[in-house]
Each structure stands twice: as structure tokens, then as C-alpha cells.
Motif scaffolding. Structure first.
Motif, mmCIF file in Angstrom:
data_model
loop_
_atom_site.group_PDB
_atom_site.id
_atom_site.type_symbol
_atom_site.label_atom_id
_atom_site.label_comp_id
_atom_site.label_asym_id
_atom_site.label_seq_id
_atom_site.Cartn_x
_atom_site.Cartn_y
_atom_site.Cartn_z
ATOM 1 N N GLY A 20 0.809 -1.221 0.000
ATOM 2 C CA GLY A 20 0.000 0.000 0.000
ATOM 3 C C GLY A 20 0.837 1.263 0.000
ATOM 4 O O GLY A 20 2.061 1.228 -0.056
ATOM 5 N N ALA A 21 0.138 2.373 0.059
ATOM 6 C CA ALA A 21 0.792 3.673 0.034
ATOM 7 C C ALA A 21 1.603 3.884 1.310
ATOM 8 O O ALA A 21 1.165 3.529 2.405
ATOM 9 C CB ALA A 21 -0.247 4.778 -0.109
ATOM 10 N N ALA A 22 2.778 4.462 1.146
ATOM 11 C CA ALA A 22 3.659 4.739 2.293
ATOM 12 C C ALA A 22 3.384 6.150 2.794
ATOM 13 O O ALA A 22 4.242 7.021 2.771
ATOM 14 C CB ALA A 22 5.122 4.565 1.904
ATOM 15 N N ARG A 44 -9.486 4.836 -1.563
ATOM 16 C CA ARG A 44 -8.116 5.338 -1.597
ATOM 17 C C ARG A 44 -7.894 6.115 -2.882
ATOM 18 O O ARG A 44 -8.513 5.840 -3.907
ATOM 19 C CB ARG A 44 -7.101 4.189 -1.565
ATOM 20 N N GLU A 45 -6.964 7.047 -2.830
ATOM 21 C CA GLU A 45 -6.567 7.757 -4.030
ATOM 22 C C GLU A 45 -5.783 6.799 -4.924
ATOM 23 O O GLU A 45 -5.080 5.914 -4.440
ATOM 24 C CB GLU A 45 -5.688 8.957 -3.663
ATOM 25 N N ASN A 46 -5.892 6.966 -6.207
ATOM 26 C CA ASN A 46 -5.137 6.170 -7.168
ATOM 27 C C ASN A 46 -4.505 7.132 -8.168
ATOM 28 O O ASN A 46 -4.925 7.211 -9.322
ATOM 29 C CB ASN A 46 -6.051 5.168 -7.866
ATOM 30 N N PRO A 47 -3.501 7.892 -7.720
ATOM 31 C CA PRO A 47 -2.958 8.959 -8.566
ATOM 32 C C PRO A 47 -2.112 8.431 -9.722
ATOM 33 O O PRO A 47 -1.473 7.386 -9.619
ATOM 34 C CB PRO A 47 -2.082 9.753 -7.598
ATOM 35 N N ALA A 48 -2.128 9.168 -10.812
ATOM 36 C CA ALA A 48 -1.222 8.905 -11.917
ATOM 37 C C ALA A 48 -0.014 9.812 -11.694
ATOM 38 O O ALA A 48 -0.158 11.011 -11.515
ATOM 39 C CB ALA A 48 -1.894 9.218 -13.247
ATOM 40 N N ARG A 69 8.042 5.797 -7.035
ATOM 41 C CA ARG A 69 7.961 5.401 -8.435
ATOM 42 C C ARG A 69 6.924 6.222 -9.177
ATOM 43 O O ARG A 69 6.060 6.855 -8.569
ATOM 44 C CB ARG A 69 7.628 3.915 -8.567
ATOM 45 N N ASN A 70 7.024 6.199 -10.489
ATOM 46 C CA ASN A 70 6.059 6.862 -11.341
ATOM 47 C C ASN A 70 5.085 5.801 -11.851
ATOM 48 O O ASN A 70 5.494 4.864 -12.538
ATOM 49 C CB ASN A 70 6.782 7.550 -12.513
#
Length: 87
Positions: A20-22, A44-48, A69-70
Motif C-alpha cells: 500500500g501507500a507509504a 483510496r486515491e489512485n494517482p497517476a 515510483r512513477n
């Protein structure tokens, strides 16, 4: 995607388990209600773009690694041990 473990070096991402997101999440109070808990668990957000994720090196040394990471290009920008990520 290749992830560089601080202990083992560059490895295939299949050796790692995504956790998951850190980021610091605002955990609801135990009595916050069903809607607050549903939002916390499922929305949850799922950003690009650039993200910081927590990965566990399950198929290797067992280290917890924060990977920057991108998500668009899959480029790994930085990896650090989770214990050192806040510094």
C-alpha cells in the motif's frame, strides 16, 4: 518492473509484495461509525504520477522498502529501507 532492495540489490518486482501507500493515513476512532470505516478501508486515491509505496521483500531478505515510483512510466525513482524513510 525492477526494484532495488537496499540489501539484495536489483530484483524483479515479483520478489516483493505490495503493501500500500507509504503515507500516514488518518485512522478513524474505533467508534467513528460504519461510513467512516468503510471510507478508510475501501476508498483510496489512485494517482497517476509519482507515488511512495511500501513493499515487503518476501522472496528475498524480508526487508520493508519504501519505493518512490512513477505509476505512469513504471520508473523507480528511489528505494530506501522503511526504517530510514522518514529521515
Amino acid at each position: 518492473m525492477r526494484i532495488t532492495c537496499p540489501y539484495c540489490g536489483e530484483r524483479d518486482r515479483r520478489e516483493f509484495y505490495y503493501r500500500g501507500a507509504a503515507t500516514d493515513l488518518d485512522r478513524p476512532a474505533p467508534d467513528a461509525g460504519e461510513e467512516a470505516w468503510e471510507n478508510f478501508v475501501f476508498l483510496r486515491e489512485n494517482p497517476a504520477g509519482v507515488t511512495r509505496d511500501l513493499w515487503y521483500h518476501e522472496g528475498g531478505c524480508g526487508a520493508w522498502v519504501v519505493v518512490t515510483r512513477n505509476t505512469v512510466t513504471h520508473e523507480v525513482l528511489e528505494t530506501r529501507l522503511a526504517s530510514e524513510a522518514r529521515s
